[in-house]
Design an enzyme around this catalytic site. Structure first.
Site, PDB file in Angstrom:
ATOM      1  N   ASP A  34     -66.135  28.841 -30.763  1.00 26.96           N
ATOM      2  CA  ASP A  34     -65.919  28.057 -29.576  1.00 26.96           C
ATOM      3  C   ASP A  34     -66.557  28.783 -28.291  1.00 26.96           C
ATOM      4  O   ASP A  34     -65.822  29.868 -27.739  1.00 26.96           O
ATOM      5  CB  ASP A  34     -64.645  27.678 -29.375  1.00 26.96           C
ATOM      6  CG  ASP A  34     -64.386  26.310 -28.648  1.00 26.96           C
ATOM      7  OD1 ASP A  34     -65.375  25.935 -28.091  1.00 26.96           O
ATOM      8  OD2 ASP A  34     -63.228  25.845 -28.965  1.00 26.96           O
ATOM      9  N   ASP A  35     -67.583  28.354 -27.739  1.00 31.52           N
ATOM     10  CA  ASP A  35     -67.988  29.056 -26.541  1.00 31.52           C
ATOM     11  C   ASP A  35     -68.585  30.443 -26.796  1.00 31.52           C
ATOM     12  O   ASP A  35     -68.939  31.114 -25.798  1.00 31.52           O
ATOM     13  CB  ASP A  35     -66.821  29.026 -25.518  1.00 31.52           C
ATOM     14  CG  ASP A  35     -66.756  27.674 -25.014  1.00 31.52           C
ATOM     15  OD1 ASP A  35     -67.248  26.729 -25.249  1.00 31.52           O
ATOM     16  OD2 ASP A  35     -65.915  27.553 -24.084  1.00 31.52           O
ATOM     17  N   CYS A  72     -68.687  21.226 -26.269  1.00 32.36           N
ATOM     18  CA  CYS A  72     -68.182  21.341 -27.883  1.00 32.36           C
ATOM     19  C   CYS A  72     -68.105  20.000 -28.659  1.00 32.36           C
ATOM     20  O   CYS A  72     -68.727  19.713 -29.551  1.00 32.36           O
ATOM     21  CB  CYS A  72     -66.810  21.829 -27.638  1.00 32.36           C
ATOM     22  SG  CYS A  72     -66.044  21.486 -26.390  1.00 32.36           S
ATOM     23  N   ARG A  76     -69.981  18.796 -31.923  1.00 29.88           N
ATOM     24  CA  ARG A  76     -69.281  18.720 -33.365  1.00 29.88           C
ATOM     25  C   ARG A  76     -69.533  17.287 -33.833  1.00 29.88           C
ATOM     26  O   ARG A  76     -69.671  17.108 -35.253  1.00 29.88           O
ATOM     27  CB  ARG A  76     -67.960  18.792 -32.900  1.00 29.88           C
ATOM     28  CG  ARG A  76     -67.637  20.270 -32.708  1.00 29.88           C
ATOM     29  CD  ARG A  76     -66.256  20.594 -32.067  1.00 29.88           C
ATOM     30  NE  ARG A  76     -66.128  21.751 -31.219  1.00 29.88           N
ATOM     31  CZ  ARG A  76     -65.673  22.956 -31.901  1.00 29.88           C
ATOM     32  NH1 ARG A  76     -65.318  22.824 -32.994  1.00 29.88           N
ATOM     33  NH2 ARG A  76     -65.836  24.075 -31.165  1.00 29.88           N
ATOM     34  N   LYS A 134     -60.195  23.805 -34.965  1.00 35.81           N
ATOM     35  CA  LYS A 134     -60.366  22.678 -33.998  1.00 35.81           C
ATOM     36  C   LYS A 134     -61.092  21.488 -34.225  1.00 35.81           C
ATOM     37  O   LYS A 134     -62.337  21.577 -34.934  1.00 35.81           O
ATOM     38  CB  LYS A 134     -61.134  23.488 -32.879  1.00 35.81           C
ATOM     39  CG  LYS A 134     -61.564  22.316 -31.614  1.00 35.81           C
ATOM     40  CD  LYS A 134     -62.323  23.274 -30.290  1.00 35.81           C
ATOM     41  CE  LYS A 134     -62.703  22.343 -29.597  1.00 35.81           C
ATOM     42  NZ  LYS A 134     -63.377  23.113 -28.558  1.00 35.81           N
ATOM     43  N   HIS A 136     -61.046  17.819 -32.020  1.00 35.50           N
ATOM     44  CA  HIS A 136     -61.944  17.590 -30.878  1.00 35.50           C
ATOM     45  C   HIS A 136     -62.573  16.520 -31.058  1.00 35.50           C
ATOM     46  O   HIS A 136     -63.628  16.102 -30.359  1.00 35.50           O
ATOM     47  CB  HIS A 136     -62.670  18.547 -30.268  1.00 35.50           C
ATOM     48  CG  HIS A 136     -62.474  18.431 -28.649  1.00 35.50           C
ATOM     49  ND1 HIS A 136     -63.568  19.151 -28.031  1.00 35.50           N
ATOM     50  CD2 HIS A 136     -61.845  17.621 -28.031  1.00 35.50           C
ATOM     51  CE1 HIS A 136     -63.197  18.978 -26.598  1.00 35.50           C
ATOM     52  NE2 HIS A 136     -62.421  18.094 -26.476  1.00 35.50           N
ATOM     53  N   HIS A 229     -62.903  30.646 -26.782  1.00 39.61           N
ATOM     54  CA  HIS A 229     -62.773  29.577 -25.574  1.00 39.61           C
ATOM     55  C   HIS A 229     -61.520  30.024 -24.764  1.00 39.61           C
ATOM     56  O   HIS A 229     -60.550  30.537 -25.312  1.00 39.61           O
ATOM     57  CB  HIS A 229     -62.512  28.224 -26.297  1.00 39.61           C
ATOM     58  CG  HIS A 229     -62.410  27.227 -25.322  1.00 39.61           C
ATOM     59  ND1 HIS A 229     -61.423  26.784 -24.366  1.00 39.61           N
ATOM     60  CD2 HIS A 229     -63.416  26.113 -25.213  1.00 39.61           C
ATOM     61  CE1 HIS A 229     -61.674  25.714 -23.859  1.00 39.61           C
ATOM     62  NE2 HIS A 229     -62.662  25.230 -24.423  1.00 39.61           N
ATOM     63  N   ASP A 335     -70.916  26.330 -30.627  1.00 41.30           N
ATOM     64  CA  ASP A 335     -71.060  25.038 -30.411  1.00 41.30           C
ATOM     65  C   ASP A 335     -71.861  24.651 -29.012  1.00 41.30           C
ATOM     66  O   ASP A 335     -71.848  23.260 -28.852  1.00 41.30           O
ATOM     67  CB  ASP A 335     -69.458  24.281 -30.326  1.00 41.30           C
ATOM     68  CG  ASP A 335     -68.726  24.983 -29.428  1.00 41.30           C
ATOM     69  OD1 ASP A 335     -69.094  25.946 -28.793  1.00 41.30           O
ATOM     70  OD2 ASP A 335     -67.672  24.431 -29.045  1.00 41.30           O
ATOM     71  N   ASN A 336     -72.109  25.617 -28.319  1.00 43.99           N
ATOM     72  CA  ASN A 336     -72.962  25.489 -27.092  1.00 43.99           C
ATOM     73  C   ASN A 336     -73.009  26.840 -26.533  1.00 43.99           C
ATOM     74  O   ASN A 336     -72.649  27.909 -26.935  1.00 43.99           O
ATOM     75  CB  ASN A 336     -72.080  24.679 -26.022  1.00 43.99           C
ATOM     76  CG  ASN A 336     -70.592  24.980 -26.026  1.00 43.99           C
ATOM     77  OD1 ASN A 336     -69.948  23.936 -26.294  1.00 43.99           O
ATOM     78  ND2 ASN A 336     -70.221  26.199 -25.396  1.00 43.99           N
ATOM     79  N   LYS A 390     -73.084  27.031 -20.629  1.00 43.25           N
ATOM     80  CA  LYS A 390     -72.352  25.638 -21.018  1.00 43.25           C
ATOM     81  C   LYS A 390     -72.392  24.642 -20.010  1.00 43.25           C
ATOM     82  O   LYS A 390     -72.293  24.868 -18.834  1.00 43.25           O
ATOM     83  CB  LYS A 390     -70.792  25.849 -21.535  1.00 43.25           C
ATOM     84  CG  LYS A 390     -70.233  24.762 -21.925  1.00 43.25           C
ATOM     85  CD  LYS A 390     -68.918  25.167 -22.407  1.00 43.25           C
ATOM     86  CE  LYS A 390     -67.909  23.989 -22.682  1.00 43.25           C
ATOM     87  NZ  LYS A 390     -66.638  24.450 -23.164  1.00 43.25           N
TER      88      LYS A 390
END
Length: 547
Positions: A34-35, A72, A76, A134, A136, A229, A335-336, A390
């Site tokens: 994540d990130d 994110c 996803r 996660k 989301h 994250h 994810d980004n 991001k």
């Protein structure tokens, strides 16, 4: 090549008579960080200790032109659906829907029932499905992983949380909400730390299902870490490992990573990297105390990535112990692009309030009672050599670290340069599994067609690219837009101004060629307009999120 031969053989089976026997179908493991920044891992130029991920990446195919959505949950939604995020229900993030987007199709803020998920498709195709981490993609029971094809799941519903498990609530408005197999989790393990627990839960699922009634079936597992994250939180012994590593500052770190990327063959050093955009000045503009604090924040970030890597190692060992590893396709991605939000300066009310209520003193940074990020300086070391980070449709926001590994891929051990997107994962895995494209109909309901393209011919060495030179692939989030066609790209950071780049010759997006090639720019804008109409883009009527 046995698995790829299987994929080709099975694809022919759907169009003709069945064959007597085929090789065993592959397992699939998707790991999402994540990130995570493009250059954070050792295999992509970083200095953080990531031996487990580096080994998988170097054995596999490093995907240097893999693209996601700029944040994110839109990513996803594409990862699980194979279609554009505006068609999947995440035209923007649920928390950041603009007034003019509310109630409009594609802006529901959750994964729409009008898409068939990869998990649903693989269950129908004879797979067991596992999920940890996660989500989301929706908060209600009907939007839970257990309702979208995952037979076994442990999930954080929201997009972020306290990594030590503080603030659990069964009310998603009041705190972090966890569910296991669709049922609310009232209490987390006493030793909860996000990366540890998410990996442990997936390992438990792998072992339990392997020895269970469906143990003969191949599996699809999805491990979605929330690290690194914000809030940046890590164990003190992990932070101590990186003490003093970042005292030279983010510009020096960026230069070192660029040098290492060139040595690894990931970038051409003769092509310009985009200079970092530092609104408040560089490292030398900081006071000694600000430098001390910023260096500590990066130490905490590195500690989170380090621990994530060790947990990937635990999962790999579990796969080897159960005899599953050699037949598992592993896809790892962020994810980004890296997160540049300055938590101290943000005007986003929820984040600002949490930061104000936390103890962010130097000695307490990284603990469960702190609430910090690391800001745009470190983020742009992480997105090197790209522009921004991001939330933007620039390369820095959408070109994410990724690699895929299976011993039978012809391209194992190589660096892959073709343009790829996160929407390609669904058709690629369906190809490898021998499960047919649903063609818009699944289990009696009409669903969005798959828009991504399979990587199988490319992974098999039978094609040099995945997308044809004339294919036009658009993206949009928070009003920041882009479209890629062949070697060319137009980019709008959200100010309404299109810039034109030859992205192959200028991957850093440093030279706007709009004046030199107005006809090409106009052609790409026309393609973007067609894309926006097709997927239902609604440009937000107010600035929602722009770090």
């Amino acid at each position: 090549m046995r698995r790829l031969k299987y994929a080709i053989a099975v694809l022919s089976v759907w169009a003709g008579p069945a064959v007597a026997e085929t090789p065993a179908r592959p397992n699939f493991l998707i790991i999402v960080a994540d990130d995570l920044g493009y250059s954070d891992l050792g295999a992509f130029g970083g200095e953080i200790d990531t031996p487990n991920l580096d080994a998988i990446a170097k054995q596999g195919v490093r995907l240097t032109a893999f693209h996601t959505a700029p944040t994110c949950s839109p990513t996803r939604s594409m990862l699980l659906s194979g279609t554009d995020n505006h068609k999947a229900g995440l035209g923007t993030m649920a928390e950041l829907i603009a007034p003019n987007q509310k109630g409009k199709p594609g802006f529901e803020g959750y994964l729409r029932p009008e898409v068939a998920t990869l998990a649903e498709l693989l269950v129908a195709g004879g797979y067991r499905t596992l999920y940890s981490g996660k989500w989301h993609l929706g908060l209600t029971p009907a939007q839970d992983p257990s309702a979208r094809g995952f037979q076994h799941s442990f999930t954080l519903l929201q997009g972020g949380h306290n990594h030590f498990g503080v603030g659990v609530s069964d009310d998603p408005i009041k705190g972090s909400t966890y569910r296991e197999n669709g049922k609310a989790v009232a209490k987390l393990p006493d030793n909860f730390y996000s990366s540890d627990t998410f990996a442990t839960k997936l390992i438990d699922q792998i072992r339990a299902t392997k020895s269970g009634a469906e143990g003969a079936k191949p599996f699809f597992a999805y491990l979605a870490f929330t690290a690194p994250h914000w809030p940046l939180q890590a164990h003190p012994e992990d932070i101590a490992k990186y003490r003093g590593r970042y005292n030279e500052g983010f510009e020096v770190l960026r230069a070192k990573r660029l040098k290492r990327q060139a040595e690894l063959g990931l970038i051409d050093a003769s092509r310009a990297a985009h200079p970092p955009v530092l609104k408040n000045g560089g490292w030398n503009a900081l006071s000694p105390e600000q430098k001390r604090t910023a260096a500590r924040d990066m130490e905490i970030y590195a500690a989170m990535v380090d621990r994530l890597d060790r947990n990937v190692g635990r999962v790999v060992e579990a796969l080897k112990a159960t005899g599953e590893y050699d037949n598992t396709v592993i896809l790892f991605l962020a994810d980004n692009g890296a997160e540049a939000l300055d938590i101290n300066a943000t005007e986003m009310v929820g984040i600002k309030d949490r930061a104000a209520a936390a103890d962010n003193s130097f000695a307490n940074r990284g603990t469960a009672t702190s609430y910090i990020g690391y800001g745009p300086g470190w983020a742009q070391a992480a997105t090197a050599p790209s522009w921004l980070y991001k939330a933007y449709a620039t390369e820095g926001g959408t070109r994410a670290v990724a690699f895929i590994n299976h011993k039978d891929f012809s391209r194992q051990g190589s660096i892959g340069t073709p343009f790829l997107t996160v929407a390609d994962v669904v058709p690629t895995f369906l190809d490898l599994a021998g499960v047919p494209d649903h063609k818009g109909q699944f289990q009696g309901r009409t669903v969005e067609p798959i828009r991504g393209k399979s990587w199988v011919p490319w992974l098999a060495g039978k094609a040099e690219r995945v997308y044809a030179p004339g294919d036009a692939i658009g993206t949009e989030l928070f009003g920041s837009r882009a479209l890629r066609q062949g070697d060319w790209k137009i980019t709008d950071t959200g100010d309404g101004q299109w810039k034109l780049f030859n992205i192959v010759e200028d991957p850093g997006e440093t030279r706007d060629l709009s004046v030199n090639q107005p006809a090409r720019r106009a052609e790409l804008i026309a393609h973007w307009d067609a894309y926006a109409k097709d997927v239902g883009v609604i440009i937000p009527d107010q600035r929602i999120y722009r770090p």
